[in-house]
Design a protein around this motif. Structure first.
Motif, PDB file in Angstrom:
ATOM      1  N   ARG A   9      42.677  41.926  35.790  1.00  0.00           N
ATOM      2  CA  ARG A   9      41.877  41.281  36.838  1.00  0.00           C
ATOM      3  C   ARG A   9      41.106  42.323  37.650  1.00  0.00           C
ATOM      4  N   HIS A  10      39.775  42.180  37.667  1.00  0.00           N
ATOM      5  CA  HIS A  10      38.888  43.104  38.396  1.00  0.00           C
ATOM      6  C   HIS A  10      39.141  44.559  37.989  1.00  0.00           C
ATOM      7  N   ASP A  13      34.946  48.254  37.084  1.00  0.00           N
ATOM      8  CA  ASP A  13      33.896  48.427  38.091  1.00  0.00           C
ATOM      9  C   ASP A  13      32.570  48.656  37.365  1.00  0.00           C
ATOM     10  N   HIS A  32      24.696  42.538  36.844  1.00  0.00           N
ATOM     11  CA  HIS A  32      25.976  42.397  37.559  1.00  0.00           C
ATOM     12  C   HIS A  32      26.146  40.971  38.069  1.00  0.00           C
ATOM     13  N   ARG A  36      29.174  38.351  37.141  1.00  0.00           N
ATOM     14  CA  ARG A  36      30.022  37.700  38.141  1.00  0.00           C
ATOM     15  C   ARG A  36      29.949  36.176  38.076  1.00  0.00           C
ATOM     16  N   GLY A  42      36.337  37.307  36.316  1.00  0.00           N
ATOM     17  CA  GLY A  42      37.540  37.875  36.910  1.00  0.00           C
ATOM     18  C   GLY A  42      37.889  39.250  36.397  1.00  0.00           C
ATOM     19  N   VAL A  44      35.642  41.637  36.291  1.00  0.00           N
ATOM     20  CA  VAL A  44      34.645  42.546  36.859  1.00  0.00           C
ATOM     21  C   VAL A  44      34.940  42.865  38.319  1.00  0.00           C
ATOM     22  N   GLY A  45      34.862  44.164  38.649  1.00  0.00           N
ATOM     23  CA  GLY A  45      35.022  44.622  40.013  1.00  0.00           C
ATOM     24  C   GLY A  45      33.681  44.791  40.700  1.00  0.00           C
ATOM     25  N   GLU A  69      29.091  43.064  46.520  1.00  0.00           N
ATOM     26  CA  GLU A  69      30.197  43.985  46.764  1.00  0.00           C
ATOM     27  C   GLU A  69      29.928  45.288  46.018  1.00  0.00           C
ATOM     28  N   LYS A  97      33.119  47.945  49.554  1.00  0.00           N
ATOM     29  CA  LYS A  97      34.552  47.799  49.301  1.00  0.00           C
ATOM     30  C   LYS A  97      35.259  49.145  49.258  1.00  0.00           C
ATOM     31  N   SER A 261      41.456  50.429  38.810  1.00  0.00           N
ATOM     32  CA  SER A 261      40.242  50.041  38.088  1.00  0.00           C
ATOM     33  C   SER A 261      39.674  51.258  37.379  1.00  0.00           C
TER      34      SER A 261
END
Length: 283
Positions: A9-10, A13, A32, A36, A42, A44-45, A69, A97, A261
């Motif tokens: 999950r995430h 990056d 990007h 998303r 889910g 992808v950060g 983000e 972030k 990540s």
């Protein structure tokens, strides 16, 4: 959208603007946004950009109503941290972030690390900081400084030159050192694929992000540094996928607490690999 298992999950990056992908800024931001909104969102950060490009990224992000983000790579040392964070605080189009800052090559890495963490202490609120310390010189003393300050570390796992690819023993030493100090870490560069392999075009030995995940788990479970290195050397994708599938939810969550990540110029490659290994739904 499909449910992404906790282990992934995430995890990725989105560093599409960085080598070797080097997607133009507008294309990278648009891609990007598509990632998303995709079924695998889910995975992808945040979007990764440099502080030099932060204003341009904000302008491009303004094309859609949702703030973007971002994780900001600081290019100018400790002095560049505060301006990037404050710009993010003022921008309606961005949510910073994390910041990522590389220690300069100098004899006293720990002193450089101290300057960086002090700059972070002065301006970070909700943001996290990832300090890239390298694996040369007295890097463990620099990691001590990062640990004492409560920030995270960053490991460069590849690049455009073979010298930028650390050995499995070096990565194992880094993972062990971080976990011994209770320091979370991320990786960057050269980690697009799930399983360790030799790149056909360059001959470079690439680490696999699934290897790093399982090596982190093994270290948490008490494996020796040599055993961790052996996992990092493993090229058997089916065997690694089977190990990953056997992890409980709690094991996956605790693994990701520490290996947070990795930055990749491609989101498609990690997604493809995980799907091919049967670890993500094929959608």
């Amino acid at each position: 959208m499909s449910t992404i298992p906790a282990l992934f999950r995430h995890l990725v990056d989105d560093a599409a603007m960085f080598p070797p992908g080097e997607l133009p800024l507008a294309d990278a931001v648009a891609a990007h946004r598509e990632h998303r909104q995709a079924p695998y969102a889910g995975l992808v950060g945040p979007f990764v950009c440099t502080d030099d490009n932060l204003m341009k990224v904000a302008a491009e992000a303004a094309r859609t109503p949702e703030p973007l983000e971002v994780s900001v790579v600081i290019t100018g040392g400790a002095g560049g941290i505060e301006p990037a964070v404050r710009y993010g605080d003022r921008s309606a189009n961005l949510v910073v972030k994390a910041i990522e800052v590389r220690l300069r090559s100098e004899d006293d890495l720990s002193r450089n690390a101290l300057r960086v963490v002090r700059a972070c202490d002065d301006c970070l609120d909700e943001e996290n900081a990832f300090v890239e310390i390298g694996l040369d010189g007295a890097w463990e003393r620099a990691l001590d400084v990062v640990a004492d300050a409560g920030y995270a570390a960053k490991l460069r796992t590849g690049g455009l030159d073979p010298s930028l690819f650390p050995t499995a023993d070096q990565v194992a030493a880094f993972i062990t050192a971080c976990l011994d100090r209770e320091v979370a870490f991320k990786c960057t560069a050269g980690l697009h694929n799930a399983v360790r392999h030799t790149a056909v075009d360059t001959g470079f030995e690439h680490h696999g992000f699934l290897n790093v995940l399982l090596a982190t788990r093994a270290s948490l479970d008490g494996s020796s540094q040599d055993e961790v290195a052996a996992l990092l050397e493993n090229r058997d994708g089916e065997a690694l996928a089977a190990k990953a599938s056997e992890l409980s939810e709690d094991q996956a969550v605790s693994t990701r607490r520490w290996f947070t990540s990795f930055g990749s110029c491609s989101v498609d490659e990690p997604h493809h690999d995980l799907t091919a290994l049967g670890l993500l739904e094929a959608k």
